[in-house]
Design a protein around this motif. Structure first.
Motif, mmCIF file in Angstrom:
data_model
loop_
_atom_site.group_PDB
_atom_site.id
_atom_site.type_symbol
_atom_site.label_atom_id
_atom_site.label_comp_id
_atom_site.label_asym_id
_atom_site.label_seq_id
_atom_site.Cartn_x
_atom_site.Cartn_y
_atom_site.Cartn_z
ATOM 1 N N GLY A 1 -46.258 14.710 -16.909
ATOM 2 C CA GLY A 1 -47.366 14.438 -17.802
ATOM 3 C C GLY A 1 -47.862 15.695 -18.492
ATOM 4 O O GLY A 1 -47.880 16.780 -17.899
ATOM 5 N N HIS A 2 -48.227 15.585 -19.784
ATOM 6 C CA HIS A 2 -48.778 16.710 -20.521
ATOM 7 C C HIS A 2 -49.833 16.212 -21.501
ATOM 8 O O HIS A 2 -49.885 15.013 -21.815
ATOM 9 N N VAL A 3 -50.658 17.131 -21.958
ATOM 10 C CA VAL A 3 -51.749 16.783 -22.865
ATOM 11 C C VAL A 3 -51.728 17.725 -24.064
ATOM 12 O O VAL A 3 -51.144 18.806 -24.015
ATOM 13 N N SER A 4 -52.349 17.276 -25.148
ATOM 14 C CA SER A 4 -52.541 18.113 -26.330
ATOM 15 C C SER A 4 -53.991 18.571 -26.356
ATOM 16 O O SER A 4 -54.914 17.755 -26.209
ATOM 17 N N LEU A 5 -54.192 19.872 -26.532
ATOM 18 C CA LEU A 5 -55.525 20.454 -26.558
ATOM 19 C C LEU A 5 -55.811 21.058 -27.921
ATOM 20 O O LEU A 5 -54.912 21.632 -28.544
ATOM 21 N N VAL A 6 -57.053 20.953 -28.359
ATOM 22 C CA VAL A 6 -57.538 21.690 -29.528
ATOM 23 C C VAL A 6 -58.467 22.769 -29.004
ATOM 24 O O VAL A 6 -59.542 22.475 -28.443
ATOM 25 N N VAL A 7 -58.044 24.016 -29.144
ATOM 26 C CA VAL A 7 -58.793 25.158 -28.618
ATOM 27 C C VAL A 7 -59.587 25.774 -29.771
ATOM 28 O O VAL A 7 -59.042 26.025 -30.849
ATOM 29 N N ARG A 8 -60.878 26.020 -29.510
ATOM 30 C CA ARG A 8 -61.746 26.622 -30.521
ATOM 31 C C ARG A 8 -62.307 27.943 -29.971
ATOM 32 O O ARG A 8 -62.742 28.009 -28.818
ATOM 33 N N GLY A 9 -62.279 29.001 -30.804
ATOM 34 C CA GLY A 9 -62.810 30.284 -30.386
ATOM 35 C C GLY A 9 -62.417 31.392 -31.344
ATOM 36 O O GLY A 9 -61.633 31.186 -32.275
ATOM 37 N N GLU A 10 -62.981 32.565 -31.127
ATOM 38 C CA GLU A 10 -62.696 33.691 -32.008
ATOM 39 C C GLU A 10 -61.513 34.514 -31.531
ATOM 40 O O GLU A 10 -60.942 35.292 -32.293
ATOM 41 N N PHE A 11 -61.166 34.358 -30.264
ATOM 42 C CA PHE A 11 -60.080 35.178 -29.698
ATOM 43 C C PHE A 11 -58.936 34.258 -29.237
ATOM 44 O O PHE A 11 -58.603 34.199 -28.047
#
Length: 423
Positions: free
Chosen positions: A12-22
């Motif tokens: 099993g795997h997931v898709s992530l939306v990562v938000r940040g400056e670095f």
């Protein structure tokens, strides 16, 4: 890479939306800690989309806090999520399993039977004989004996020389090879020569019956005798015990001709030539896709237009028409016709091939012409292309193709023994 993706699907795997400056630091820290990220896609300056296994989501939270980032799960994929969805929809899961079991069960039977290779025998006749051996629609594949069906077809149908039964899925294919009845030779028993059907340079002579008239290296023309059906033999007179009178010489041997039907193979080198040309620039006509249809009724010599134009509205066009007439009544012809005329627009287009492009097209035309002359079974040993120059520059490319083959040039030519004797 493929194994890793397959492993990720099973776990099993997931898709992530990562938000940040670095974000770069986020990805680098994940890689340094052995967390595999893939399908990394930047959505904006401060957002990126990644895929990660379920087991690595919890460690990513610590990395997100360390890099002052946050992420959100936007998609879940893999076997664990499918199982969870199935648990919530038990009837759907049971139905899916039942469908797969039913499909597997039905695929264990023969439902379609095809017959190929038969010419004179009908499909129904072959299927009837095959059914006697157990091959019929609906039979289980584990009860089917393909070898027994083949034997039954060969034994029950005398005109079958060979039979093959092949099972592929729910379809069975029966291949048939019928016995070819030997056609009676129209020249059987008749004296005949083998003559050259075309000019060539002899390469090999194999005589089965008759007398060879040529040898390797000879040049022959069409009609030249290659293997003669007349075999000349010398008859030596029998010797006697009595001495010949003084001054008398022994008789000379006599030549006797025996006439047969010549048989053999004579292979020769044969040359063929083809020609092709193409203009460097030319105007081509092609259909534009636009058309107008005119429907008309014709009474004798008069014609009435029901719909559409009376003539083509296009400058360049192709015309197609269909005519329907009333059926005869008591041998009376009713002179009424319904004509449908289609006007297909053509457009002219100027095409510039260039000298190299025109040369390739001319070469293709030359080879097509020479290939059309090659007989079946001829062995090609050389192909050659030459450009034809006429001594001046022209907007035309001319090419010649030369092909050399080795082939059997002999053909049978019957003759009457009495006429040959007189010759």
């Amino acid at each position: 890479m493929v194994l890793l993706r397959l492993f990720s699907f099973l776990l099993g795997h997931v898709s992530l939306v990562v938000r940040g400056e670095f974000l770069e630091k986020f990805v680098n820290m994940a890689a340094s800690r052995g967390i595999y990220l893939w399908d990394i896609t930047r959505l904006s300056n401060d957002r990126v989309r990644v895929r990660v296994r379920i087991s690595d989501v919890r460690p990513l939270r610590h990395i997100a806090r360390a890099t002052k980032s946050c992420f959100k799960i936007v998609e879940r994929r893999g076997m664990p999520f499918m199982i969870n969805r199935m648990k919530k929809r038990k009837l759907l899961a049971i139905g899916g399993v039942f469908f797969l079991v039913t499909l597997y069960f039905l695929s264990s039977f023969v439902w379609f039977i095809n017959v190929t290779g038969n010419d004179k025998l009908s499909d129904a006749e072959i299927k009837k004989i095959a059914a006697e051996a157990g091959l019929r629609p609906g039979v289980a594949k584990w009860d089917l004996d393909a070898k027994q069906v083949e034997r039954n077809l060969r034994e029950k149908i005398p005109s079958v020389a060979w039979a093959g039964v092949y099972v592929k899925g729910t379809r069975v294919t029966i291949e048939i090879a019928e016995r070819k009845l030997m056609q009676e030779d129209p020249h059987k028993g008749e004296a005949a020569h083998i003559v050259a059907g075309k000019a060539g340079l002899i390469k090999e002579v194999l005589v089965l019956n008759g007398q060879a008239m040529v040898k390797e290296g000879d040049t022959v023309l069409p009609g030249s005798i290659l293997i003669s059906g007349e075999i000349k033999e010398e008859m030596i007179p029998e010797e006697t015990n009595q001495p010949l009178p003084r001054g008398q010489e022994p008789p000379e041997p006599q030549t006797v001709s025996r006439f047969v039907q010549a048989k053999g193979i004579v292979r020769a080198r044969v040359w063929y030539e083809g020609y092709g040309e193409c203009r460097i620039s030319e105007t081509l006509e092609k259909l534009s896709g636009q058309q107008k249809t005119s429907v008309r009724i014709k009474f004798g010599t008069k014609e009435i237009i029901i719909s559409g134009p009376g003539e083509s509205p296009y400058r360049y066009y192709e015309e197609k028409q269909t005519v329907k007439s009333l059926p005869r009544w008591r041998n009376i012809v009713i002179p009424v016709e319904l004509r449908t005329v289609h006007y297909l627009e053509k457009i002219k287009e100027r095409v510039h091939y260039g000298r190299e492009g025109a040369k390739r097209i001319a070469e293709q035309k030359a080879m097509e012409e020479v290939n059309a002359k090659l007989p079946e079974g001829a062995k090609v040993i050389e192909r050659r292309l030459e450009q034809v120059n006429i001594g001046r520059e022209e907007e035309l490319v001319r090419m010649k193709a030369f092909v050399e083959t080795v082939e059997d040039i002999g053909i049978m030519k019957p003759f009457k023994a009495t006429e040959e004797d007189n010759d």
